[in-house]
Design a protein around this motif. Structure first.
Motif, mmCIF file in Angstrom:
data_model
loop_
_atom_site.group_PDB
_atom_site.id
_atom_site.type_symbol
_atom_site.label_atom_id
_atom_site.label_comp_id
_atom_site.label_asym_id
_atom_site.label_seq_id
_atom_site.Cartn_x
_atom_site.Cartn_y
_atom_site.Cartn_z
ATOM 1 N N LEU A 15 61.665 61.518 37.983
ATOM 2 C CA LEU A 15 61.995 60.118 37.763
ATOM 3 C C LEU A 15 61.009 59.557 36.745
ATOM 4 O O LEU A 15 59.806 59.509 37.002
ATOM 5 N N ALA A 16 61.523 59.159 35.582
ATOM 6 C CA ALA A 16 60.666 58.727 34.474
ATOM 7 C C ALA A 16 60.806 57.232 34.210
ATOM 8 O O ALA A 16 61.894 56.757 33.874
ATOM 9 N N MET A 98 63.870 52.785 41.007
ATOM 10 C CA MET A 98 63.228 54.100 41.097
ATOM 11 C C MET A 98 62.887 54.440 42.536
ATOM 12 O O MET A 98 63.089 55.571 42.983
ATOM 13 N N SER A 99 62.365 53.468 43.261
ATOM 14 C CA SER A 99 61.991 53.708 44.655
ATOM 15 C C SER A 99 63.210 54.050 45.506
ATOM 16 O O SER A 99 63.173 54.980 46.317
ATOM 17 N N LEU A 100 64.292 53.312 45.316
ATOM 18 C CA LEU A 100 65.510 53.591 46.084
ATOM 19 C C LEU A 100 66.058 54.975 45.754
ATOM 20 O O LEU A 100 66.475 55.711 46.661
ATOM 21 N N ASP A 101 66.067 55.337 44.476
ATOM 22 C CA ASP A 101 66.528 56.677 44.102
ATOM 23 C C ASP A 101 65.637 57.753 44.712
ATOM 24 O O ASP A 101 66.127 58.773 45.217
ATOM 25 N N ILE A 112 59.191 65.486 44.211
ATOM 26 C CA ILE A 112 59.598 64.456 43.259
ATOM 27 C C ILE A 112 58.435 64.246 42.292
ATOM 28 O O ILE A 112 57.287 64.088 42.714
ATOM 29 N N ALA A 113 58.763 64.275 40.999
ATOM 30 C CA ALA A 113 57.776 63.996 39.960
ATOM 31 C C ALA A 113 58.007 62.575 39.475
ATOM 32 O O ALA A 113 59.083 62.260 38.959
ATOM 33 N N LEU A 114 57.013 61.721 39.676
ATOM 34 C CA LEU A 114 57.069 60.340 39.214
ATOM 35 C C LEU A 114 56.324 60.253 37.889
ATOM 36 O O LEU A 114 55.112 60.460 37.847
ATOM 37 N N CYS A 115 57.055 59.971 36.830
ATOM 38 C CA CYS A 115 56.449 59.873 35.496
ATOM 39 C C CYS A 115 56.181 58.399 35.231
ATOM 40 O O CYS A 115 57.003 57.689 34.643
ATOM 41 N N THR A 116 55.033 57.947 35.689
ATOM 42 C CA THR A 116 54.625 56.555 35.573
ATOM 43 C C THR A 116 53.153 56.452 35.925
ATOM 44 O O THR A 116 52.613 57.327 36.604
ATOM 45 N N GLY A 117 52.534 55.374 35.491
ATOM 46 C CA GLY A 117 51.150 55.105 35.879
ATOM 47 C C GLY A 117 51.054 53.890 36.777
ATOM 48 O O GLY A 117 49.963 53.439 37.114
ATOM 49 N N ASP A 118 52.193 53.363 37.187
ATOM 50 C CA ASP A 118 52.283 52.118 37.944
ATOM 51 C C ASP A 118 51.824 52.306 39.389
ATOM 52 O O ASP A 118 52.425 53.061 40.161
ATOM 53 N N ASP A 120 52.210 50.463 41.824
ATOM 54 C CA ASP A 120 53.183 50.024 42.818
ATOM 55 C C ASP A 120 53.864 51.200 43.509
ATOM 56 O O ASP A 120 54.439 51.046 44.583
ATOM 57 N N PHE A 121 53.804 52.389 42.905
ATOM 58 C CA PHE A 121 54.455 53.557 43.481
ATOM 59 C C PHE A 121 53.575 54.334 44.464
ATOM 60 O O PHE A 121 54.016 55.325 45.042
ATOM 61 N N ALA A 122 52.343 53.897 44.674
ATOM 62 C CA ALA A 122 51.454 54.594 45.610
ATOM 63 C C ALA A 122 52.031 54.592 47.025
ATOM 64 O O ALA A 122 52.012 55.614 47.724
#
Length: 167
Positions: A15-16, A98-101, A112-118, A120-122
């Motif tokens: 998820l990018a 992104m979170s729902l997906d 799951i690979a999260l391509c982000t530096g945000d 909020d996804f922690a």
């Protein structure tokens, strides 16, 4: 030993957060992301189940070409329009989408690979791990929230190999 040697049978979704990656790559390096290399690093020899790029439609002349390139590389695109408010401010982000997906995909993947530096996804990382899903984060360390790095099972710093990850 790489992840692919130890987890080669894992099913992975990528998820990018394209907006986050674009602005970070431009501000830190004045370059653009190489999404083919990003996808390759995120998959790392595992079995790709889904790759989704979350993009913002800003009606820029080159964006349709960019969206088509993402599809050619192997990403599905989720496109959101920028919302303009009465005071002239604008907002567009994909955090909830992104979170729902990610939560929806959790039953169908091992990682799951999260391509982000945000950062909020922690919290999403913690939830996915509780569901038995490995979470990897890929972003530029200089602009990645420590909370995300700490919460993820693995972190790939795109700044460590700019020749690979930037165009």
């Amino acid at each position: 030993m790489t992840r692919s040697e130890t987890h080669g049978t894992q099913r992975v979704a990528v998820l990018a957060d394209s907006q986050n990656l674009y602005h970070t790559a431009r501000s830190l390096h004045e370059q653009n992301i190489d999404y083919a290399e990003l996808l390759d690093a995120a998959v790392d020899g595992r079995s790709l189940t889904r790759a989704i790029a979350y993009v913002i439609k800003a009606n820029a002349p080159e964006e349709e070409t960019f969206f088509e390139a993402l599809v050619d590389i192997g990403f599905e695109t989720r496109i959101k329009e920028i919302r303009t408010f009465g005071d002239g401010s604008k907002k567009a982000d994909w955090d909830v989408g992104m979170s729902l997906d990610a939560v929806s995909l959790a039953d169908h993947v091992d990682a799951i690979a999260l391509c982000t530096g945000d950062g909020d996804f922690a919290r999403l990382c913690t939830h996915l791990q509780h569901e038995g899903v490995r979470v990897d984060a890929l972003s530029f360390r200089e602009s990645t929230a420590e909370s995300l790095i700490d919460a993820a099972d693995g972190f790939i710093d795109l700044s460590e190999d700019t020749d690979r990850f930037l165009l």
